[in-house]
Design a protein around this motif. Sequence first.
Motif, PDB file in Angstrom:
ATOM      1  N   HIS A 170       0.834  -1.208   0.000  1.00  0.00           N
ATOM      2  CA  HIS A 170       0.000   0.000   0.000  1.00  0.00           C
ATOM      3  C   HIS A 170       0.868   1.256   0.000  1.00  0.00           C
ATOM      4  N   LYS A 172       3.895   1.486  -1.084  1.00  0.00           N
ATOM      5  CA  LYS A 172       4.549   1.580  -2.399  1.00  0.00           C
ATOM      6  C   LYS A 172       3.585   2.113  -3.456  1.00  0.00           C
ATOM      7  N   ALA A 173       2.346   1.632  -3.446  1.00  0.00           N
ATOM      8  CA  ALA A 173       1.363   2.095  -4.432  1.00  0.00           C
ATOM      9  C   ALA A 173       1.111   3.587  -4.279  1.00  0.00           C
ATOM     10  N   GLU A 174       1.005   4.062  -3.046  1.00  0.00           N
ATOM     11  CA  GLU A 174       0.797   5.490  -2.816  1.00  0.00           C
ATOM     12  C   GLU A 174       1.977   6.304  -3.316  1.00  0.00           C
ATOM     13  N   ASP A 176       4.139   5.406  -5.671  1.00  0.00           N
ATOM     14  CA  ASP A 176       4.210   5.314  -7.134  1.00  0.00           C
ATOM     15  C   ASP A 176       3.227   6.271  -7.800  1.00  0.00           C
ATOM     16  N   LEU A 329      -8.533   3.458  -9.375  1.00  0.00           N
ATOM     17  CA  LEU A 329      -7.511   2.456  -9.702  1.00  0.00           C
ATOM     18  C   LEU A 329      -8.116   1.275 -10.443  1.00  0.00           C
ATOM     19  N   ALA A 335      -7.074  -2.595 -11.587  1.00  0.00           N
ATOM     20  CA  ALA A 335      -6.836  -2.927 -10.183  1.00  0.00           C
ATOM     21  C   ALA A 335      -8.164  -2.769  -9.434  1.00  0.00           C
ATOM     22  N   ALA A 368      -3.320  -3.528  -4.881  1.00  0.00           N
ATOM     23  CA  ALA A 368      -2.343  -2.445  -4.714  1.00  0.00           C
ATOM     24  C   ALA A 368      -1.119  -2.684  -5.587  1.00  0.00           C
ATOM     25  N   MET A 369      -0.673  -3.946  -5.624  1.00  0.00           N
ATOM     26  CA  MET A 369       0.464  -4.291  -6.484  1.00  0.00           C
ATOM     27  C   MET A 369       0.113  -4.068  -7.960  1.00  0.00           C
ATOM     28  N   ALA A 371      -1.986  -1.938  -9.222  1.00  0.00           N
ATOM     29  CA  ALA A 371      -1.995  -0.496  -9.485  1.00  0.00           C
ATOM     30  C   ALA A 371      -0.576   0.017  -9.724  1.00  0.00           C
ATOM     31  N   SER A 372       0.368  -0.418  -8.904  1.00  0.00           N
ATOM     32  CA  SER A 372       1.767   0.001  -9.081  1.00  0.00           C
ATOM     33  C   SER A 372       2.316  -0.460 -10.424  1.00  0.00           C
ATOM     34  N   GLU A 373       2.026  -1.701 -10.791  1.00  0.00           N
ATOM     35  CA  GLU A 373       2.558  -2.257 -12.032  1.00  0.00           C
ATOM     36  C   GLU A 373       1.980  -1.553 -13.263  1.00  0.00           C
TER      37      GLU A 373
END
Length: 516
Positions: A170, A172-174, A176, A329, A335, A368-369, A371-373
């Motif tokens: 979470h 990391k997603a924020e 990114d 997202l 996501a 969350a992962m 969304a980052s990807e």
Amino acid sequence: MDFDLFQAQLSHGLQQAISAFQKVPGSAVLLRYIRSSYQNDPVRSAIELILILFFIRYLLSPSYSTHKQNFVKLREDEIDELIDEWVPEPLVAEKTALEEAESEKLPIIVGPTGPKVKLSSGRTVTNLASYNFYNFNSNEQIKEKAIQTLRTYGVGPCGPPQFYGTQDVHVKAEADIANFLGSEGCIIYAQAFSTVSSVIPAFCKRGDVIIADEAANYSIRKGLQASRSNIKWFKHGDMDDLERVMKSVAVEQAKGKKLTRRFVVTEGLFETCGDITDLPRLVELKEKYKFRIILDETWSFGVLGRTGRGLTEAQNVDPQQVDMIVGSLSGPLCAGGGFCAGAKDVVEHQRITSSAYTYSAALPAMLAMTASETVNLLQSNPDILTQCRENIKAMRLQLDPRSDWVVCTSAKENPVMLLVLKPETITTKKLGIDDQERILLECVDECLANGVLIAKLKTRPYAHAISARDGKWVAQPALKICITSALSKKDIEKAGATIRHALTKVMTRKAGSKMG
């Protein structure tokens, strides 16, 4: 003589009172405390004396019953009669005949969503009803990482953020998303719909002023309702009318000399119309009249701009000039949940005051992962957006200039194409809102019969959300066609021709039935 007698009696009474007080256990200690307190701090003694007098007055004041008998006492038979007659209001409004018909014909997809989907009837159709614009849900790299994340973190955090629901994915997603947008901070929510409807009341309270676009989506309207602020509306997309309303608010508050928080709430890409907000002009008006901006980019984040950063990138506006950028997202990022980006203080304030954040379980780690990807894929590979926009152009060439019945109200970069009946068609055939809904529903059915799955814009929630103070704006019924980069140009052109022919067939049939 009388005065001397009174003085003697008073002195005798005081002596008796002092003598009686000295017989009370602990009186000597209390006297020493009073003398010491008065010598050291006479103000404190005076305050304590006032409190003691107030306490004595409170004890001696008459008590009042909180159970006043100010209601009509009913007989048992009258109570039973009222109970029998009472009918609770439904939690959800009953479906109309049109909605019943739509639900009965609703297609059911078997298996994963993609550019081609299999229905429960066994047919395979072209899918133009999904927000999978870039076909990220078929990306093998994302699938592998999703499986790894699921095995590492489990299905869900089973707890609210800020307690034991927040995990490193979470955070990391924020980070990114904040870096992608160019903002100071970001907060992610577990549900896309409740993001903006929770952000608004987190900052706007009773007495504050909110100016909103009359075409704002249903989620924004629920947030405005929850805030209990003073809501004012401006004509859809009309910046001159917005300035008029902002100026009137500024003048009104200057006269009353009452300072309140003032906000402008609008969308980047409008869900009900598909067009774009003039953000540079909006920022200019914000600075001029001292307002804050809440920009809902649910439909523009991941869509507009060279790399999908949204309206700020598309119109070359510094993201930090927008106080709050709210986005989704789900949809193009494949996501789930939503986010709000802005200054660090804005973000941290939501972590303790935003209801959808503090009273909901955190976003599942797998989403969350994802969304980052997908954010990283958009940033590193802008060609993904280019292919989708080529398909949008191809679909437009098949529909907007070549159809005699509909016109596209969406912006040219918007992969969600909204087709509404032309004004002259509505006027000539005297079509009301319900008539337009029925015609478009028939078009959806005709397209499905010919192997193309499209959808119809849901307009009923807006009809229920609009109140007298909202003005007279009504969402116009529209066909909703979602373009994807996963289809070839030939497939898009074929689907566009199918939709155009379906429109012609339905409208011709309607004209023939009226003549008959």
